[in-house]
Design an enzyme around this catalytic site. Structure first.
Site, PDB file in Angstrom:
ATOM      1  N   TYR A  55      -8.194   6.245 -23.235  1.00 55.09           N
ATOM      2  CA  TYR A  55      -9.058   6.171 -24.414  1.00 55.09           C
ATOM      3  C   TYR A  55     -10.491   5.951 -23.949  1.00 55.09           C
ATOM      4  CZ  TYR A  55      -4.709   5.605 -27.081  1.00 55.09           C
ATOM      5  OH  TYR A  55      -3.460   5.766 -27.621  1.00 55.09           O
ATOM      6  N   HIS A 118       3.722   6.327 -21.229  1.00 55.78           N
ATOM      7  CA  HIS A 118       3.141   7.294 -22.159  1.00 55.78           C
ATOM      8  C   HIS A 118       3.616   8.717 -21.893  1.00 55.78           C
ATOM      9  CE1 HIS A 118       0.602   7.793 -25.519  1.00 55.78           C
ATOM     10  NE2 HIS A 118      -0.459   8.298 -24.919  1.00 55.78           N
TER      11      HIS A 118
END
Length: 200
Positions: A55, A118
């Site tokens: 991010y 992830h």
């Protein structure tokens, strides 16, 4: 803000602040605005921050580290993630530990409350071969069971992470299978988008 039970984890707020905006993925903003957003979220009763190194190349984690100077308010918890892909087994521990250490440094913390794989866990190499464009986001079931899950359990024992979870996209049958195995993930992060849902 309602607090919800969260499996074996302590209760958390029904709403979570995601790190995409803090990492400036959705458009340009400022560090000051992002820090103010974090403080407003806590003031509004949000106690879970969903973060990841990807991010904003670590920006989201840096924002939370800056906002709290390494001292999370009581009851506030943070998650982070790592996309392992189809890494060779000999590299898995190094990759995951390096990801966690980087997150902790940016957050100015000693421990992650919840750490997600992830990658999409997929059944076998044949499945992966049919998805060459997505292979970098896929981890084989056997690799997860033999190498990743035992490492996650060790990291919990070392108190580097409080718990571990999975991103529940990619191959639903494999995720359901893993949820039924022991040790099971403490959380599975699923996507549900009312406008364009891949969660079916």
């Amino acid at each position: 803000m309602q607090q919800k039970s969260f499996g074996r984890l302590p209760p958390v707020s029904a709403l979570t602040l995601g790190g995409g905006g803090l990492g400036m993925l959705w458009g340009e903003t400022t560090v000051e605005e992002c820090v103010a957003t974090v403080h407003e979220a806590v003031a509004s009763g949000i106690t879970l921050f969903d973060l990841a190194p990807r991010y904003g190349d670590g920006k989201a984690e840096e924002i939370v580290g800056t906002a709290f100077a390494g001292q999370l308010p009581p009851g506030v918890r943070v998650t982070s993630k790592c996309n392992l892909g189809n890494a060779p087994p000999a590299e898995i521990e190094t990759l995951l530990r390096r990801s966690i250490e980087g997150s902790l440094k940016r957050l100015r913390l000693d421990r992650l409350d919840l750490f997600f794989l992830h990658s999409n866990v997929v059944p076998d190499a044949a499945y992966l071969a049919r998805q060459p464009d997505a292979a970098a986001r896929m981890t084989l079931y056997a690799t997860f069971v033999e190498h990743v899950r035992p490492l996650f359990e060790r990291l919990v024992g070392e108190e580097v992470i409080g718990a571990w979870g999975l991103t529940g996209i990619g191959h639903p049958d494999t995720i359901i299978k893993l949820v039924g195995e022991r040790p099971a993930p403490s959380a599975v992060q699923c996507i549900a988008n009312l406008l364009d849902s891949p969660a079916g």
